[in-house]
Write a protein that holds these residues in place. Structure first.
Motif, PDB file in Angstrom:
ATOM      1  N   SER A   1      -1.081  -1.524  12.130  1.00  0.00           N
ATOM      2  CA  SER A   1       0.064  -0.853  12.741  1.00  0.00           C
ATOM      3  C   SER A   1      -0.448   0.230  13.692  1.00  0.00           C
ATOM      4  N   PHE A   2       0.109   0.289  14.889  1.00  0.00           N
ATOM      5  CA  PHE A   2      -0.327   1.258  15.908  1.00  0.00           C
ATOM      6  C   PHE A   2       0.800   2.243  16.220  1.00  0.00           C
ATOM      7  N   GLU A   3       0.429   3.502  16.389  1.00  0.00           N
ATOM      8  CA  GLU A   3       1.377   4.520  16.844  1.00  0.00           C
ATOM      9  C   GLU A   3       0.733   5.293  17.992  1.00  0.00           C
TER      10      GLU A   3
ATOM     11  N   LEU B   1       0.834  -1.192   0.000  1.00  0.00           N
ATOM     12  CA  LEU B   1       0.000   0.000   0.000  1.00  0.00           C
ATOM     13  C   LEU B   1       0.873   1.248   0.000  1.00  0.00           C
ATOM     14  N   SER B   2       0.466   2.252  -0.788  1.00  0.00           N
ATOM     15  CA  SER B   2       1.219   3.506  -0.796  1.00  0.00           C
ATOM     16  C   SER B   2       1.090   4.229   0.542  1.00  0.00           C
ATOM     17  N   ASN B   3      -0.055   4.077   1.190  1.00  0.00           N
ATOM     18  CA  ASN B   3      -0.281   4.645   2.526  1.00  0.00           C
ATOM     19  C   ASN B   3      -1.129   3.673   3.332  1.00  0.00           C
ATOM     20  N   GLY B   4      -1.016   3.746   4.663  1.00  0.00           N
ATOM     21  CA  GLY B   4      -1.867   2.924   5.503  1.00  0.00           C
ATOM     22  C   GLY B   4      -3.321   3.362   5.421  1.00  0.00           C
ATOM     23  N   ILE B   5      -4.223   2.438   5.732  1.00  0.00           N
ATOM     24  CA  ILE B   5      -5.659   2.740   5.725  1.00  0.00           C
ATOM     25  C   ILE B   5      -6.109   2.946   7.167  1.00  0.00           C
ATOM     26  N   PRO B   6      -6.658   4.118   7.513  1.00  0.00           N
ATOM     27  CA  PRO B   6      -7.122   4.336   8.890  1.00  0.00           C
ATOM     28  C   PRO B   6      -8.108   3.251   9.320  1.00  0.00           C
TER      29      PRO B   6
ATOM     30  N   ALA C   1      -4.267   3.966  14.398  1.00  0.00           N
ATOM     31  CA  ALA C   1      -4.272   2.578  13.925  1.00  0.00           C
ATOM     32  C   ALA C   1      -4.473   2.574  12.412  1.00  0.00           C
ATOM     33  N   GLU C   2      -3.561   1.921  11.692  1.00  0.00           N
ATOM     34  CA  GLU C   2      -3.635   1.850  10.232  1.00  0.00           C
ATOM     35  C   GLU C   2      -3.504   0.412   9.758  1.00  0.00           C
ATOM     36  N   LEU C   3      -4.325   0.062   8.777  1.00  0.00           N
ATOM     37  CA  LEU C   3      -4.239  -1.257   8.158  1.00  0.00           C
ATOM     38  C   LEU C   3      -3.115  -1.247   7.134  1.00  0.00           C
ATOM     39  N   ARG C   4      -2.337  -2.311   7.105  1.00  0.00           N
ATOM     40  CA  ARG C   4      -1.229  -2.459   6.159  1.00  0.00           C
ATOM     41  C   ARG C   4      -1.380  -3.779   5.406  1.00  0.00           C
TER      42      ARG C   4
ATOM     43  N   SER D   1     -13.951 -12.288   7.604  1.00  0.00           N
ATOM     44  CA  SER D   1     -13.761 -10.845   7.790  1.00  0.00           C
ATOM     45  C   SER D   1     -12.692 -10.303   6.847  1.00  0.00           C
ATOM     46  N   LEU D   2     -11.595 -11.058   6.655  1.00  0.00           N
ATOM     47  CA  LEU D   2     -10.559 -10.625   5.728  1.00  0.00           C
ATOM     48  C   LEU D   2     -11.034 -10.720   4.295  1.00  0.00           C
ATOM     49  N   ASP D   3     -11.786 -11.763   3.993  1.00  0.00           N
ATOM     50  CA  ASP D   3     -12.325 -11.939   2.641  1.00  0.00           C
ATOM     51  C   ASP D   3     -13.162 -10.721   2.249  1.00  0.00           C
ATOM     52  N   GLU D   4     -13.983 -10.255   3.156  1.00  0.00           N
ATOM     53  CA  GLU D   4     -14.844  -9.097   2.887  1.00  0.00           C
ATOM     54  C   GLU D   4     -14.041  -7.808   2.765  1.00  0.00           C
ATOM     55  N   ALA D   5     -12.977  -7.677   3.562  1.00  0.00           N
ATOM     56  CA  ALA D   5     -12.187  -6.436   3.560  1.00  0.00           C
ATOM     57  C   ALA D   5     -11.282  -6.323   2.338  1.00  0.00           C
ATOM     58  N   LEU D   6     -10.739  -7.449   1.864  1.00  0.00           N
ATOM     59  CA  LEU D   6      -9.703  -7.399   0.839  1.00  0.00           C
ATOM     60  C   LEU D   6     -10.203  -7.675  -0.578  1.00  0.00           C
TER      61      LEU D   6
END
Length: 228
Positions: free
Chosen positions: A137-139, A80-85, A100-103, A187-192
């Protein structure tokens, strides 16, 4: 999975019936183009997609071998070019204000058959199969970074792509397809799962070199009136 394969086969059959359309816009058809028996193809494969309901950019690099101007096979890497909130609830112990960002990143092997290859046109049907990792990923506000457990993801990406050469050294292209995840939790199947698409400006460095070497006019169409 079966419905995705059927869609890709349908696209393949459709592209296979398009040579007459392409020849109407090209002075030389693919039967008169004499590409090298084998060559290396390197490509920046940047595209857009929908992941977790959001439009995102995916950056990729592909390296392949092309045989007789008809078949390409190789491998590529994507992220991904950027993380997804992420909208999920923060894990226990994470302070308020934590980002929190999805990678998502993966590698894939691919094969691509070129149905049409002429001085003007190229139409093909790429098919990719790969695997990767999906994680959050968490910051924290104090700068502390961490990740949750990574989920292994397998995916299949059938698509159709093509380009048109405006000048011998310059072209425009586009493509579209579908990403289908395999052997993952619902859940991953639906998201991706989602569409993939892109538009490209292409520079053909070999033809640009020949244009300079043989002192052809930069914006000339004469190249398309004879075979290389």
């Amino acid at each position: 999975m079966n419905r995705i394969v059927k869609k890709w086969l349908g696209l393949s059959l459709l592209l296979g019936g398009l040579p007459l359309l392409a020849r109407a816009g090209a002075a030389e058809d693919s039967s008169r183009v004499r590409p090298a028996h084998r060559r290396i193809v390197f490509q920046f494969d940047n595209r857009y997609s929908v992941i977790d309901g959001k439009l995102v950019g995916i950056n990729g690099l592909k390296l392949a071998v092309e045989w007789r101007g008809r078949l390409r096979a190789g491998a590529g890497g994507y992220l991904l070019s950027n993380g997804i909130p992420s909208q999920e609830v923060l894990p226990t112990g994470m302070p308020a204000g934590t980002k929190a960002e999805l990678r998502f990143r993966y590698v894939a092997a691919y094969a691509e058959y070129l149905f049409i290859r002429s001085n003007r046109w190229e139409l093909s049907a790429p098919l990719q199969f790969g695997g990767g990792r999906f994680f959050t990923s968490f910051e924290q506000p104090d700068g502390t970074k961490s990740k949750d457990a990574k989920s292994t993801v397998w995916l299949l990406e059938p698509s159709a792509s093509g380009h048109f050469r405006v000048f011998p050294w310059f072209g425009i292209g586009a493509g579209a397809g579908w990403r289908e995840t395999l052997f993952v939790e619902p859940s991953l199947d639906e998201a991706l799962d989602g569409p993939i698409f892109y538009g490209r400006v292409k520079l053909f460095l070999g033809d640009l070199y020949k244009t300079a070497r043989f002192k052809r006019k930069l914006f000339s169409q004469q190249h398309f009136r004879y075979a290389d």
